[in-house]
Write a protein that holds these residues in place. Structure first.
Motif, mmCIF file in Angstrom:
data_model
loop_
_atom_site.group_PDB
_atom_site.id
_atom_site.type_symbol
_atom_site.label_atom_id
_atom_site.label_comp_id
_atom_site.label_asym_id
_atom_site.label_seq_id
_atom_site.Cartn_x
_atom_site.Cartn_y
_atom_site.Cartn_z
ATOM 1 N N ILE A 154 0.846 -1.186 0.000
ATOM 2 C CA ILE A 154 0.000 0.000 0.000
ATOM 3 C C ILE A 154 0.889 1.245 0.000
ATOM 4 C CG2 ILE A 154 -1.778 1.300 1.237
ATOM 5 C CD1 ILE A 154 -2.459 -1.383 2.677
ATOM 6 N N LEU A 155 0.657 2.110 -0.972
ATOM 7 C CA LEU A 155 1.297 3.418 -0.998
ATOM 8 C C LEU A 155 0.255 4.457 -0.613
ATOM 9 C CD1 LEU A 155 3.417 5.613 -1.749
ATOM 10 C CD2 LEU A 155 2.593 5.417 -4.116
ATOM 11 N N THR A 156 0.515 5.204 0.444
ATOM 12 C CA THR A 156 -0.343 6.331 0.788
ATOM 13 C C THR A 156 0.450 7.614 0.593
ATOM 14 O OG1 THR A 156 0.269 6.205 3.126
ATOM 15 C CG2 THR A 156 -1.707 5.018 2.431
ATOM 16 N N LEU A 157 -0.255 8.636 0.109
ATOM 17 C CA LEU A 157 0.424 9.891 -0.209
ATOM 18 C C LEU A 157 -0.533 11.049 -0.016
ATOM 19 C CD1 LEU A 157 2.882 10.693 -3.022
ATOM 20 C CD2 LEU A 157 0.737 11.983 -2.979
ATOM 21 N N LEU A 211 -2.778 3.716 -3.086
ATOM 22 C CA LEU A 211 -2.594 2.745 -4.162
ATOM 23 C C LEU A 211 -2.181 1.406 -3.583
ATOM 24 C CD1 LEU A 211 -2.397 5.431 -5.821
ATOM 25 C CD2 LEU A 211 -0.683 4.272 -7.245
ATOM 26 N N VAL A 212 -2.846 0.357 -4.025
ATOM 27 C CA VAL A 212 -2.394 -1.001 -3.724
ATOM 28 C C VAL A 212 -1.698 -1.514 -4.975
ATOM 29 C CG1 VAL A 212 -3.055 -3.343 -3.099
ATOM 30 C CG2 VAL A 212 -4.292 -1.387 -2.113
ATOM 31 N N PHE A 213 -0.432 -1.880 -4.821
ATOM 32 C CA PHE A 213 0.329 -2.311 -5.984
ATOM 33 C C PHE A 213 1.059 -3.615 -5.706
ATOM 34 C CE2 PHE A 213 3.292 0.213 -3.515
ATOM 35 C CZ PHE A 213 4.505 -0.445 -3.640
ATOM 36 N N ARG A 214 1.365 -4.323 -6.771
ATOM 37 C CA ARG A 214 2.036 -5.618 -6.678
ATOM 38 C C ARG A 214 3.429 -5.497 -7.286
ATOM 39 N NH1 ARG A 214 -1.941 -9.081 -8.855
ATOM 40 N NH2 ARG A 214 -2.920 -8.493 -6.887
ATOM 41 N N ALA A 215 4.428 -5.829 -6.484
ATOM 42 C CA ALA A 215 5.800 -5.784 -6.958
ATOM 43 C C ALA A 215 6.030 -6.888 -7.988
ATOM 44 C CB ALA A 215 6.769 -5.952 -5.788
ATOM 45 N N PRO A 216 7.052 -6.748 -8.817
ATOM 46 C CA PRO A 216 7.324 -7.770 -9.834
ATOM 47 C C PRO A 216 7.436 -9.165 -9.227
ATOM 48 C CG PRO A 216 8.704 -5.846 -10.189
ATOM 49 C CD PRO A 216 8.013 -5.627 -8.876
ATOM 50 N N SER A 228 4.023 6.921 2.576
ATOM 51 C CA SER A 228 4.506 5.716 3.244
ATOM 52 C C SER A 228 4.146 4.508 2.394
ATOM 53 C CB SER A 228 3.904 5.566 4.642
ATOM 54 O OG SER A 228 2.512 5.328 4.563
ATOM 55 N N VAL A 229 4.882 3.422 2.589
ATOM 56 C CA VAL A 229 4.613 2.152 1.917
ATOM 57 C C VAL A 229 4.581 1.059 2.970
ATOM 58 C CG1 VAL A 229 5.467 0.422 0.286
ATOM 59 C CG2 VAL A 229 5.658 2.853 -0.274
ATOM 60 N N ALA A 230 3.537 0.231 2.931
ATOM 61 C CA ALA A 230 3.390 -0.861 3.902
ATOM 62 C C ALA A 230 2.827 -2.088 3.206
ATOM 63 C CB ALA A 230 2.461 -0.439 5.049
ATOM 64 N N PRO A 231 3.198 -3.276 3.651
ATOM 65 C CA PRO A 231 2.634 -4.494 3.068
ATOM 66 C C PRO A 231 1.136 -4.602 3.361
ATOM 67 C CG PRO A 231 4.616 -4.985 4.340
ATOM 68 C CD PRO A 231 4.224 -3.579 4.677
#
Length: 286
Positions: free
Chosen positions: A7-10, A51-56, A81-84
């Motif tokens: 999760i990316l919050t901004l 944003l919920v994103f998936r790493a490669p 911030s970025v958190a799992p």
């Protein structure tokens, strides 16, 4: 969501091109955007994104992506911030003599419906100690009087540090925190209280509401601030009632509403869906 989702919050001053910047960053690092929530507040001129994103290949977040986000964040004047996804938030519960709110959170946590790990329970008395014993959690008895409040709050902050709690929840904790404690816990302490229309303060609020013939009762969960019960609201729930309700009926209904409101608020906070700005909140849906 799957393993490897983050999760990316901004939050930053609004301007043209923020969404495009975020999308480009994800594309450049081969990250898949699973979901996106954004809001531009025209009144404050502030922009919010989750944003919920998936790493490669479902792996860890590339360090190069974090570096690029930091660089973009500086340009955008952003807090980020970025958190799992699913990372369980270490949470400390504070209670007094009512167990319904704490029980709601503990049960939801045990069933994995709420992404928190309760790391202990603090109480200003021993009333509920035996009732919560079966959870096997550390119990901290911290008595509070007007003359001992500074020492009691110092002990509370020692417990917060000792347990590594990231979130403090006042689950019907019937003590007012000092202004200094509220400032120290800003943004990471949630409280619950009844909220009638109109509002009734002081003792026996349900009896006051009954005497006035109230037709709607509810509960409000909010962040704690130095202004008593006036912090940024996270969730509110209400229920219609009628003239047949006794004060006892209203108290019972109120307990259910308090548990529901607090559960929803803690869940939203632990899932990084809440932004607080200028005294109010932006709460994204899942």
């Amino acid at each position: 969501m799957t393993t490897g989702d983050h999760i990316l919050t901004l939050s930053c001053p609004d301007r043209v091109g923020i969404v495009a910047t975020l999308a480009h960053l994800m594309e450049a690092h081969e990250c898949f955007i699973a979901s996106s929530r954004t809001f531009g507040d025209t009144e404050s001129g502030q922009f919010f994104a989750r944003l919920v994103f998936r790493a490669p290949e479902g792996g860890e977040v590339p360090l190069s992506l974090l570096g690029d986000i930091e660089e973009a964040g500086e340009e955008l004047e952003a807090d980020w911030s970025v958190a799992p996804v699913g990372q369980r938030m270490r949470t400390l519960l504070l209670v007094s003599k009512s167990d319904h709110c704490a029980n709601t959170l503990l049960y939801a946590s045990r069933r994995k419906e709420l992404p928190i790990d309760v790391v202990g329970i603090v109480s200003n008395n021993e009333t509920l100690k035996d009732q919560f014993a079966h959870f096997g959690l550390p119990w901290y008895h911290i008595p509070v009087t007007a003359s001992t409040k500074p020492e009691a709050e110092a002990r509370l902050f020692h417990v917060i540090e000792e347990t590594g709690a990231d979130l403090v929840v006042l689950a019907r904790y019937m003590q007012v925190l000092s202004d200094d404690a509220c400032r120290e816990l800003e943004g990471r302490c949630i409280n619950i209280h009844h909220s009638f229309l109109p509002s009734f303060k002081g003792a026996r609020p349900y009896h006051q509401a009954h005497a006035r013939g109230v037709k709607v009762i509810g509960a409000t969960a909010h962040y704690v601030t130095a202004n008593l019960d006036e912090g940024p609201i996270i969730t509110q729930v209400t229920e219609s009632i009628d003239h047949t309700y006794t004060p006892a009926d209203m108290i019972e209904t109120g307990r259910h509403l308090e548990g529901t409101a607090l559960l929803r608020a803690v869940k939203a906070h632990a899932e990084h869906r809440v932004f607080s700005h200028a005294g109010r909140t932006i709460v994204f849906a899942r």
